[in-house]
Every structure is written in C-alpha cells, then in structure tokens.
Scaffold this motif. Structure first.
Motif, mmCIF file in Angstrom:
data_model
loop_
_atom_site.group_PDB
_atom_site.id
_atom_site.type_symbol
_atom_site.label_atom_id
_atom_site.label_comp_id
_atom_site.label_asym_id
_atom_site.label_seq_id
_atom_site.Cartn_x
_atom_site.Cartn_y
_atom_site.Cartn_z
ATOM 1 N N SER A 169 3.961 5.713 -13.036
ATOM 2 C CA SER A 169 4.989 5.844 -11.886
ATOM 3 C C SER A 169 4.941 4.644 -11.185
ATOM 4 N N THR A 170 6.098 4.374 -10.541
ATOM 5 C CA THR A 170 6.130 3.156 -9.603
ATOM 6 C C THR A 170 5.997 3.550 -8.355
ATOM 7 N N LEU A 171 4.853 2.735 -7.805
ATOM 8 C CA LEU A 171 4.440 3.165 -6.400
ATOM 9 C C LEU A 171 4.448 1.731 -5.677
ATOM 10 N N TRP A 172 4.066 1.648 -4.549
ATOM 11 C CA TRP A 172 4.078 0.453 -3.600
ATOM 12 C C TRP A 172 2.970 0.309 -2.837
ATOM 13 N N PHE A 173 2.904 -0.801 -2.204
ATOM 14 C CA PHE A 173 1.730 -1.141 -1.250
ATOM 15 C C PHE A 173 2.435 -1.924 -0.235
ATOM 16 N N HIS A 174 1.841 -1.566 1.065
ATOM 17 C CA HIS A 174 2.521 -2.262 2.509
ATOM 18 C C HIS A 174 1.380 -1.962 3.502
ATOM 19 N N GLY A 234 4.613 -4.861 -1.945
ATOM 20 C CA GLY A 234 4.451 -5.241 -3.243
ATOM 21 C C GLY A 234 4.493 -4.033 -4.059
ATOM 22 N N LEU A 235 4.517 -4.171 -5.332
ATOM 23 C CA LEU A 235 4.692 -2.987 -6.352
ATOM 24 C C LEU A 235 3.382 -2.800 -6.971
ATOM 25 N N LEU A 236 3.208 -1.396 -7.101
ATOM 26 C CA LEU A 236 2.117 -0.762 -7.844
ATOM 27 C C LEU A 236 2.451 0.115 -8.781
ATOM 28 N N TYR A 237 2.251 -0.564 -10.172
ATOM 29 C CA TYR A 237 2.638 0.345 -11.359
ATOM 30 C C TYR A 237 1.461 1.134 -11.954
ATOM 31 N N VAL A 238 1.540 2.443 -11.919
ATOM 32 C CA VAL A 238 0.732 3.241 -12.465
ATOM 33 C C VAL A 238 1.037 3.061 -14.089
ATOM 34 N N LYS A 239 0.020 2.531 -15.031
ATOM 35 C CA LYS A 239 0.276 2.787 -16.542
ATOM 36 C C LYS A 239 -0.470 3.563 -17.306
ATOM 37 N N GLU A 240 0.265 4.306 -18.094
ATOM 38 C CA GLU A 240 -0.588 5.130 -19.037
ATOM 39 C C GLU A 240 -0.495 4.548 -20.602
ATOM 40 N N GLY A 275 7.014 9.641 -7.910
ATOM 41 C CA GLY A 275 5.818 10.140 -8.480
ATOM 42 C C GLY A 275 5.580 10.023 -9.991
ATOM 43 N N GLY A 276 6.594 9.557 -10.763
ATOM 44 C CA GLY A 276 6.563 9.580 -12.072
ATOM 45 C C GLY A 276 8.042 10.040 -12.928
ATOM 46 N N ARG A 305 15.658 -1.156 -18.033
ATOM 47 C CA ARG A 305 15.118 -0.145 -17.077
ATOM 48 C C ARG A 305 15.009 -0.647 -15.838
ATOM 49 N N VAL A 306 15.616 -0.068 -14.623
ATOM 50 C CA VAL A 306 15.444 -0.551 -13.396
ATOM 51 C C VAL A 306 14.634 0.243 -12.657
ATOM 52 N N ARG A 307 13.850 -0.398 -11.969
ATOM 53 C CA ARG A 307 12.700 0.257 -11.091
ATOM 54 C C ARG A 307 13.096 0.068 -9.441
ATOM 55 N N LEU A 308 13.865 1.014 -8.879
ATOM 56 C CA LEU A 308 14.438 0.646 -7.500
ATOM 57 C C LEU A 308 13.590 0.949 -6.404
ATOM 58 N N LEU A 309 13.109 0.233 -5.692
ATOM 59 C CA LEU A 309 12.382 0.617 -4.538
ATOM 60 C C LEU A 309 12.976 0.155 -2.957
ATOM 61 N N ASN A 310 13.149 1.463 -2.126
ATOM 62 C CA ASN A 310 14.095 0.974 -0.976
ATOM 63 C C ASN A 310 12.479 0.509 0.102
ATOM 64 N N GLY A 311 12.593 -0.781 0.302
ATOM 65 C CA GLY A 311 11.557 -1.428 0.739
ATOM 66 C C GLY A 311 11.962 -1.779 2.327
ATOM 67 N N SER A 312 13.069 -1.296 2.701
ATOM 68 C CA SER A 312 13.614 -1.612 4.025
ATOM 69 C C SER A 312 13.062 -0.703 5.019
ATOM 70 N N ASN A 313 12.859 -1.162 6.349
ATOM 71 C CA ASN A 313 12.451 -0.435 7.581
ATOM 72 C C ASN A 313 13.285 0.713 7.616
ATOM 73 N N ALA A 314 14.578 0.735 7.786
ATOM 74 C CA ALA A 314 15.380 2.026 8.163
ATOM 75 C C ALA A 314 16.515 2.200 7.268
ATOM 76 N N ARG A 315 16.937 1.390 6.435
ATOM 77 C CA ARG A 315 18.323 1.645 5.998
ATOM 78 C C ARG A 315 18.409 2.600 4.628
#
Ligand SMILES: [Cu+2]
Length: 509
Positions: free
Chosen positions: A189-194, A211-217, A311-312, A282-292
C-alpha cells in the motif's frame, strides 16, 4: 409606508431570533461577511451520492471556508517533476531493515525568480524521501529532531502499536532522537508520514514535513507497473499561498478552516511535467494538503483505472473518470498511453488546473490487463451494519467538536478490547451555513467503508482505508478490527480542525 416599516422591523426581529436560536457559528460566519459560493455549493451537493462517478460532492474546493481561495494555473515555466529519493536502509537483512529519518530546517526556491523560502523537510529541504517497508520484516527507524520545536514522526496508515506510531504523545524534543521498532504486517500500500505534535502539526506539515511510506510485498505476484520513478510515480498534491517575494509564510495566511493556497505544488514542483517512457504508468496520488479537497481527472476526459485506496489494492481495478481525495487520502491509478502517439501529451487536472503534464516519449512494455484479485474484502452480514458507536462531527473554524467535545489529551473517549471488530457511524452534522467536508482519520487501523447515508458504497470504495471524506449531512459507516494496543487518535484531517480540537482518543487494551 407604515406597512413597509412593519415588514422591515419584523424581518430584523426574525433575523435576531434565528441568530439567537442558531449556533454561534452562524453569527461568526456572517461576521466574516462571506456568504461564499462554497457554502452554498456544499449545501446543494450534500444530497449527492458517492455513487456519482465523477464528483463525490467534492467539486467545490474549499467549500464552506470563510475564504474560498481557488487554485490558479501556474504562470511559472514548466519544470521536470521532482521525485522523492528512495531512502537507503542503514542496514537490511532477511528479517529486518533499519532507517534514519531526520526532521530538519531548510530553504527552498519554488519560483525561478523567487526568493529562497524557509521550509522544513525530512533528510532534505522540503518533503521527505520515499521509505520502503517490506512486509514481514521488522523495521527500526531512528527518528531525529533537528528542529527548534517539538515534533513527532507519525506513520499515517501503518497498523502498529501506539507507542511507535508517532501520535501527539510520542513527542521528540529538539535535538533529541527516538528509536522505534515495529513488524510490518499489512498489505502492499501507499502510506505516508508526517508530524503530529499538539499545536504544531498544521504548521510543520505546511512548511514541508511529509513523506511517502510504501509497504512492499516482495513475493506478491503482480503485473502492475512497479519501477519507481519510471512507470510507478508518486504525486504529492499540496496547495500553498506565496507572497509577492514568492516565499511562503504559514503565520501570514488566513486559515481558521484550514490553510488554503492558490498555487498547486506537486512533489515540491511548480507546473511539473513528466516524460513518459512506458505505455502504462501507475500514479500514486497523495493529498498532502492541510485542507483542500481535489477531484482529479484527465485533461482529455478519458477514463482510467483506479487500483488502490489508502490501505492497498481494490479487489479488482475500477474504471473511473475521476478520483476524489480529501486531505490525508491516497489513491492509485493506472494511466494508459498505448493509444496515444509519441509526442502527444495529456495532463492530470483538478478544477481546470494542471497537476502534471505527461509527455509521451517512448512506449516501452505493453499493457497487460490487471486480472488478479489482489485484496479480498471480509464478508459482511446484516448485523455488521448496526453501529457499535456513533460519532458526530460538528462545527467550523475554531469551534469544532466530536460528540460535543473538543480534544483533551487527559481524557480517553473510547475504550475497545484488542482484536474486537466494530462498526462506527460517522455523522457530519450540518450547521446553519451548510457545513463542510471533514476527512475522518483513525490511527493504527485500516477500515472498510460500508455505507453512505444507508446506501452500500460502490465497489471502488471497498478497499481498505484509514481516512474517509464525510460530507455535510452525511452518515458514513466504517468497520474495522483493532489489532494494536495503545492510545490512538481519531480526528478530522483538516489539520487546523485537528489543532482546534476535532480529535478524540481511543484506547485499545
Ligand atoms: Cu474538519
């Protein structure tokens, strides 16, 4: 003439009556003097079902905000898309891997003719590296705080005990470090950290800590693109407000309902393009905005495949024409360039604004149909739909609450036994102005979205999630198993709402 005055006085009295019956929010909003389109839009959209393929009721960015700042297309020259570096493990063997992550101050020049602006970053000046966590391994991370204020290192979406997941209680003071160790047991899955320190989360994220946190199987049999930076790319979407010197200053902007900016920054890049060398990206989109909130589409209106949520993977790819992301959410999509000619370009856009231009240079590989069922969802019974708990989100600006309470770090709001599975109903109660979307996030679990307003959610929402957009007036049912022990936060992921107390504590023991 006399009758007219009676009507006027009557109207004034009626307004006063409404004002006093109504909440303080009504008066405070009127005080701001903005009966903005967003507020109206949110009221009209609130009855829309999530089954709507395109909107999910999130088209009006910044809906309900005291100021409705729209995104603008960049006038900056186009720049190659920045890609977060892959963080090298300090050590790795069959069973374990070890990383070092440093929160530090930096400077970043966003505009070609702009000033350097003070930013924060992990192991760099702005944002952080991509950290790969291999499923089945024990991961140790040395977290170091080189800031001049406390921070925490929160692994958003990671199912681990609260002691190591970096909530507001896991403070790392300036100049100090903390080692955390956990076993990675969840799916690819594509997780993140902040950061997540009380009172400083919103400003630290805004300045660049994410930052990005990729769980890899490693042994997962898949024909999905997975060459990082080549046919598998992340897009971290953030909006920022720059001043006339082209620097940014969190303290200077209006942000009672969440910091919004008119400039889209993608992986830290303004007006980015990406040279495509594969027929499928393949594009992994993360909304890392405060509010938008973002609704992401292709500029040519074509459909594309959604393959994963927070979560996957979904149980099968879903053909869509848009994906919606509220703050904190992730979505993975596949873009098909096989029918485009070399030299063509197509963009991902949001609200008419370009996110990233894709320029087709080569067409390596071929598109294989993604047929494997990659994540099985648990079977559900009717009894599972009966809520074990109900949470009501209410308010705007500084007056936000969950079940009538604002956050208290010394209060446990919910107690759950470990390994219990529960259904929660999250209700976004409208105020007199219509209200706004609250992205609801729970730490330390992944959940399934069961229903929106009593209607079973469509299959593309049936992947695991940790953050769900709840529209004004909407009731969303989610179901999850609490596998990890400790005190976990649940909160609105509009970071300024979280700071203002739209957060509670869940104790699993
Ligand atoms: Cu909120």
């Amino acid at each position: 003439m006399k009758g007219k005055w009676i009507i006027v006085i009557g109207s004034v009295l009626a307004l006063l009556l409404i004002g006093s019956i109504g909440s303080f929010f009504f008066l405070s909003r009127i005080g701001v003097g903005n009966l903005n389109q967003g507020g109206m839009g949110s009221m009209m959209n609130s009855s829309n079902e999530s089954s709507s393929d395109t909107m999910m009721g999130m088209e009006n960015d910044g809906m309900g905000h005291a100021t409705n700042i729209k995104l603008k297309n960049s006038t900056e020259k186009e720049n190659p898309l920045g890609l977060p570096k892959v963080l090298k493990p300090d050590q790795e063997d069959k069973e374990s891997m070890r990383y070092t992550v440093v929160a530090r101050e930096g400077t970043t020049r966003f505009f070609a003719n702009g000033d350097q602006t003070n930013t924060l970053g992990y192991n760099g000046n702005y944002l952080g590296p991509m950290i790969e966590l291999k499923k089945g391994k024990t991961v140790s991370i040395r977290t170091i705080n080189q800031l001049d204020e406390p921070t925490t290192f929160h692994w958003h979406g990671l199912v681990v005990p609260s002691q190591v997941e970096g909530g507001p209680h896991q403070i790392v003071n300036p100049g100090e470090s903390k080692d955390v160790t956990f076993k990675v047991e969840q799916n690819e899955s594509t997780l993140w950290f902040h950061p997540h320190p009380m009172g400083k989360t919103a400003s630290q994220v805004y300045k660049g800590l994410a930052g990005l946190l990729y769980v890899k199987e490693v042994n997962l049999k898949t024909n999905l693109p997975q060459k990082y930076g080549k046919n598998d790319i992340p897009l971290i979407l953030q909006d920022r407000q720059f001043n006339k010197e082209n620097s940014m200053n969190y303290d200077d902007i209006e942000k009672s309902d969440g910091a919004l900016g008119d400039t889209l920054v993608v992986n830290g890049t303004l007006n980015p393009y990406f040279d495509v060398k594969y027929s499928q990206i393949r594009v992994r989109l993360l909304n890392g905005s405060n509010a938008r909130n973002y609704v992401v589409k292709l500029s040519d209106g074509a459909s594309f495949e959604k393959i994963a949520g927070d979560g996957g993977y979904l149980s099968k790819p879903e053909k869509v024409r848009s994906v919606a992301l509220s703050p904190g959410e992730r979505t993975e999509i596949l873009l098909d360039f096989s029918k485009h000619s070399i030299g063509e370009q197509v963009s991902l856009i949001t609200d008419g604004v370009t996110i990233t231009k894709f320029k087709l240079k080569e067409k390596q590989g071929r598109n294989s149909e993604i047929t494997n069922v990659i994540q099985k969802m648990p079977k559900l019974n009717d009894a599972d739909l009966k809520p074990d708990r109900r949470l009501t989100l209410f308010g705007m600006g500084k007056m936000v609450e969950i079940n009538g309470k604002t956050f208290d770090e010394n209060r446990i709001d919910i107690k759950v036994k470990q390994n219990r599975t529960e259904t929660w109903e999250i209700y976004n109660k409208k105020d007199m102005m219509g209200g706004m979307i609250h992205p609801f996030h729970i730490h330390g679990v992944q959940f399934v979205v069961l229903e929106r307003n009593g209607v079973q959610t469509n299959s593309r929402e049936r992947g695991l999630k940790d953050t769900v957009a709840v529209k004004p007036g909407e009731r969303v049912k989610i179901r999850m198993t609490f596998k990890q022990k400790g005190v976990f936060m649940y909160h609105c992921h509009i970071l300024e709402h979280e700071e203002n107390g739209m957060m509670g504590q869940l104790k699993v023991d």
